[in-house]
Design a protein around this motif. Sequence first.
Motif, PDB file in Angstrom:
ATOM      1  N   ILE A 160      42.304  34.097  51.078  1.00 42.66           N
ATOM      2  CA  ILE A 160      40.991  34.426  50.533  1.00 42.66           C
ATOM      3  C   ILE A 160      39.912  33.705  51.338  1.00 42.66           C
ATOM      4  CG2 ILE A 160      39.500  34.171  48.508  1.00 42.66           C
ATOM      5  CD1 ILE A 160      42.135  34.672  46.886  1.00 42.66           C
ATOM      6  N   ALA A 161      39.032  34.502  51.933  1.00 39.68           N
ATOM      7  CA  ALA A 161      37.971  33.925  52.768  1.00 39.68           C
ATOM      8  C   ALA A 161      36.908  33.278  51.885  1.00 39.68           C
ATOM      9  CB  ALA A 161      37.347  35.017  53.625  1.00 39.68           C
ATOM     10  N   ALA A 162      36.291  32.229  52.410  1.00 38.79           N
ATOM     11  CA  ALA A 162      35.163  31.610  51.693  1.00 38.79           C
ATOM     12  C   ALA A 162      33.972  32.559  51.688  1.00 38.79           C
ATOM     13  CB  ALA A 162      34.781  30.294  52.349  1.00 38.79           C
ATOM     14  N   GLY A 163      33.931  33.476  52.633  1.00 41.08           N
ATOM     15  CA  GLY A 163      32.833  34.441  52.691  1.00 41.08           C
ATOM     16  C   GLY A 163      31.506  33.745  52.917  1.00 41.08           C
ATOM     17  N   ALA A 164      30.522  34.156  52.139  1.00 39.21           N
ATOM     18  CA  ALA A 164      29.164  33.629  52.330  1.00 39.21           C
ATOM     19  C   ALA A 164      28.993  32.214  51.789  1.00 39.21           C
ATOM     20  CB  ALA A 164      28.177  34.555  51.630  1.00 39.21           C
ATOM     21  N   LEU A 165      30.039  31.701  51.181  1.00 43.61           N
ATOM     22  CA  LEU A 165      29.923  30.456  50.428  1.00 43.61           C
ATOM     23  C   LEU A 165      30.372  29.251  51.251  1.00 43.61           C
ATOM     24  CD1 LEU A 165      29.436  29.933  47.311  1.00 43.61           C
ATOM     25  CD2 LEU A 165      31.902  29.669  47.203  1.00 43.61           C
ATOM     26  N   SER A 166      29.712  28.122  51.056  1.00 45.85           N
ATOM     27  CA  SER A 166      30.253  26.888  51.629  1.00 45.85           C
ATOM     28  C   SER A 166      30.685  25.964  50.495  1.00 45.85           C
ATOM     29  CB  SER A 166      29.226  26.201  52.531  1.00 45.85           C
ATOM     30  OG  SER A 166      27.974  26.189  51.915  1.00 45.85           O
ATOM     31  N   GLY A 167      31.581  25.055  50.807  1.00 43.41           N
ATOM     32  CA  GLY A 167      31.988  24.058  49.830  1.00 43.41           C
ATOM     33  C   GLY A 167      33.218  24.405  49.018  1.00 43.41           C
ATOM     34  N   LEU A 168      33.876  25.519  49.377  1.00 44.55           N
ATOM     35  CA  LEU A 168      35.061  25.915  48.612  1.00 44.55           C
ATOM     36  C   LEU A 168      36.187  24.886  48.761  1.00 44.55           C
ATOM     37  CD1 LEU A 168      35.251  28.445  46.917  1.00 44.55           C
ATOM     38  CD2 LEU A 168      36.440  29.578  48.792  1.00 44.55           C
ATOM     39  N   ASP A 169      36.261  24.273  49.951  1.00 48.95           N
ATOM     40  CA  ASP A 169      37.269  23.236  50.181  1.00 48.95           C
ATOM     41  C   ASP A 169      37.038  22.042  49.251  1.00 48.95           C
ATOM     42  OD1 ASP A 169      34.879  22.747  51.453  1.00 48.95           O
ATOM     43  OD2 ASP A 169      35.762  21.827  53.236  1.00 48.95           O
ATOM     44  N   ALA A 170      35.774  21.660  49.102  1.00 50.40           N
ATOM     45  CA  ALA A 170      35.450  20.529  48.219  1.00 50.40           C
ATOM     46  C   ALA A 170      35.758  20.866  46.758  1.00 50.40           C
ATOM     47  CB  ALA A 170      33.975  20.161  48.375  1.00 50.40           C
ATOM     48  N   LEU A 171      35.483  22.119  46.395  1.00 50.87           N
ATOM     49  CA  LEU A 171      35.762  22.539  45.009  1.00 50.87           C
ATOM     50  C   LEU A 171      37.264  22.493  44.729  1.00 50.87           C
ATOM     51  CD1 LEU A 171      34.660  23.667  42.338  1.00 50.87           C
ATOM     52  CD2 LEU A 171      34.820  25.959  43.335  1.00 50.87           C
ATOM     53  N   SER A 172      38.061  22.964  45.691  1.00 51.67           N
ATOM     54  CA  SER A 172      39.529  22.919  45.519  1.00 51.67           C
ATOM     55  C   SER A 172      40.010  21.476  45.394  1.00 51.67           C
ATOM     56  CB  SER A 172      40.229  23.555  46.721  1.00 51.67           C
ATOM     57  OG  SER A 172      39.794  24.861  46.903  1.00 51.67           O
ATOM     58  N   THR A 173      39.414  20.596  46.175  1.00 50.01           N
ATOM     59  CA  THR A 173      39.771  19.169  46.090  1.00 50.01           C
ATOM     60  C   THR A 173      39.445  18.629  44.697  1.00 50.01           C
ATOM     61  OG1 THR A 173      39.330  18.886  48.434  1.00 50.01           O
ATOM     62  CG2 THR A 173      39.329  16.885  47.096  1.00 50.01           C
ATOM     63  N   ALA A 174      38.266  18.997  44.203  1.00 52.95           N
ATOM     64  CA  ALA A 174      37.840  18.511  42.879  1.00 52.95           C
ATOM     65  C   ALA A 174      38.746  19.059  41.780  1.00 52.95           C
ATOM     66  CB  ALA A 174      36.392  18.916  42.629  1.00 52.95           C
ATOM     67  N   ARG A 175      39.266  20.272  41.981  1.00 52.68           N
ATOM     68  CA  ARG A 175      40.186  20.818  40.965  1.00 52.68           C
ATOM     69  C   ARG A 175      41.423  19.927  40.827  1.00 52.68           C
ATOM     70  NH1 ARG A 175      42.855  26.695  41.321  1.00 52.68           N
ATOM     71  NH2 ARG A 175      43.817  25.752  43.134  1.00 52.68           N
ATOM     72  N   GLU A 176      41.897  19.425  41.973  1.00 50.86           N
ATOM     73  CA  GLU A 176      43.051  18.519  41.925  1.00 50.86           C
ATOM     74  C   GLU A 176      42.698  17.264  41.113  1.00 50.86           C
ATOM     75  OE1 GLU A 176      45.959  19.386  42.975  1.00 50.86           O
ATOM     76  OE2 GLU A 176      45.251  21.224  43.929  1.00 50.86           O
ATOM     77  N   ALA A 177      41.439  16.835  41.232  1.00 52.44           N
ATOM     78  CA  ALA A 177      41.008  15.614  40.534  1.00 52.44           C
ATOM     79  C   ALA A 177      40.701  15.878  39.063  1.00 52.44           C
ATOM     80  CB  ALA A 177      39.767  15.041  41.229  1.00 52.44           C
ATOM     81  N   GLY A 178      40.462  17.157  38.734  1.00 49.68           N
ATOM     82  CA  GLY A 178      40.130  17.524  37.351  1.00 49.68           C
ATOM     83  C   GLY A 178      38.678  17.945  37.229  1.00 49.68           C
ATOM     84  N   LEU A 179      38.461  19.173  36.770  1.00 48.78           N
ATOM     85  CA  LEU A 179      37.106  19.715  36.627  1.00 48.78           C
ATOM     86  C   LEU A 179      36.766  19.902  35.158  1.00 48.78           C
ATOM     87  CD1 LEU A 179      37.266  22.516  39.364  1.00 48.78           C
ATOM     88  CD2 LEU A 179      35.552  20.680  39.298  1.00 48.78           C
ATOM     89  N   ASP A 180      35.522  19.584  34.797  1.00 47.06           N
ATOM     90  CA  ASP A 180      35.046  19.857  33.430  1.00 47.06           C
ATOM     91  C   ASP A 180      34.180  21.117  33.382  1.00 47.06           C
ATOM     92  OD1 ASP A 180      36.273  17.615  32.454  1.00 47.06           O
ATOM     93  OD2 ASP A 180      34.536  16.323  32.843  1.00 47.06           O
ATOM     94  N   SER A 181      33.369  21.312  34.421  1.00 49.13           N
ATOM     95  CA  SER A 181      32.484  22.477  34.401  1.00 49.13           C
ATOM     96  C   SER A 181      32.152  22.913  35.825  1.00 49.13           C
ATOM     97  CB  SER A 181      31.183  22.153  33.656  1.00 49.13           C
ATOM     98  OG  SER A 181      30.422  21.225  34.405  1.00 49.13           O
TER      99      SER A 181
END
Length: 257
Positions: free
Chosen positions: A110-131
């Motif tokens: 899945i391409a990040a497309g027009a978006l930046s920061g998807l890598d950081a978001l995936s990292t944060a998911r590992e750490a636990g996301l609230d919102s």
Amino acid sequence: MKIAVIGYGAIGRFLIEQLDAVPDFEIAAVYSVPAPPDRAERVVDDLDALLATRPDLVVECAGHRALSECGEAVLRSGVDLLVVSVGALADPALEQQLRTAARHGGRLLIAAGALSGLDALSTAREAGLDSVSYVGKKAPAAWTNTPAEDMVDLTSITSAVTFLECDARTAALRFPQNANVVAAIALAGLGFERTQVSLVVDPASNGNNHSFVARGAFGEIAMTTRSATLPANPKTSMLAPYSLVQTIKKHAGLIIV
Ligand SMILES: NC(=O)C1=CN([C@@H]2O[C@H](COP(=O)(O)OP(=O)(O)OC[C@H]3O[C@@H](n4cnc5c(N)ncnc54)[C@H](O)[C@@H]3O)[C@@H](O)[C@H]2O)C=CC1
Ligand SMILES: O=C([O-])CC(=O)C(=O)O
């Protein structure tokens, strides 16, 4: 590396132009409906003909319908599929179909497309996301021929209007040409139901603006991207085809950053 491309519109043409300039890449086939009149030598009539060229990678840049028509067959043929129309996965049946096909065949990238920061978001998911919340802001021309026309008068607005607040599933399905990034955020982060989306039309908008904020015990990530649009499509960010180029180079590379 042999690459086959589904879709020969704004993204497809731009992508092929970029890849043609890289000696390591060969565009083996292009499949698009309706068939493009130019580049006849590598244009094929159907998906079977595209797969018969035995590509190492198939890239989809043809829209939600094309992904639902072609995705499963590509993956089941054992070839990796790089998709930009990721919003199609907001349809739970298609998501399940492609996940199952990928289990027995090629990988779904899945391409990040027009978006930046998807890598950081995936990292944060590992750490636990609230919102996770997202705001997409584009100029009126980007929202023409979409359901936005029934929600706001695109021709008469003089300042920014938020015309829809909803979850990521609703946004991705209702705006298949404008809210694919929302699906990428959902898949990288908290899922389609728990990702909050606001869509904005702004006559002063200078390009396409994508912002998201993700919070959790780890802290906070706030990302904002503004991209010029492709001359051939005012809905589509210039960064979208470049994200495909970057992913393809990464796919082929020996050192991955
Ligand atoms: N993830 C992201 O950031 C972004 C994703 N997108 C997605 O990429 C898609 C393509 O974007 P553009 O190139 O700007 O659109 P476009 O409308 O310029 O090009 C679409 C191309 O796909 C072809 N096509 C349409 N239906 C088809 C089908 N069923 N089978 C095969 N070919 C088909 C068309 O003939 C056209 O050549 C968008 O519809 C959208 O879903 C677009 C922009 C950003
Ligand atoms: O190109 C963009 O700015 C994003 C877009 O259209 C989408 O996510 O579908």
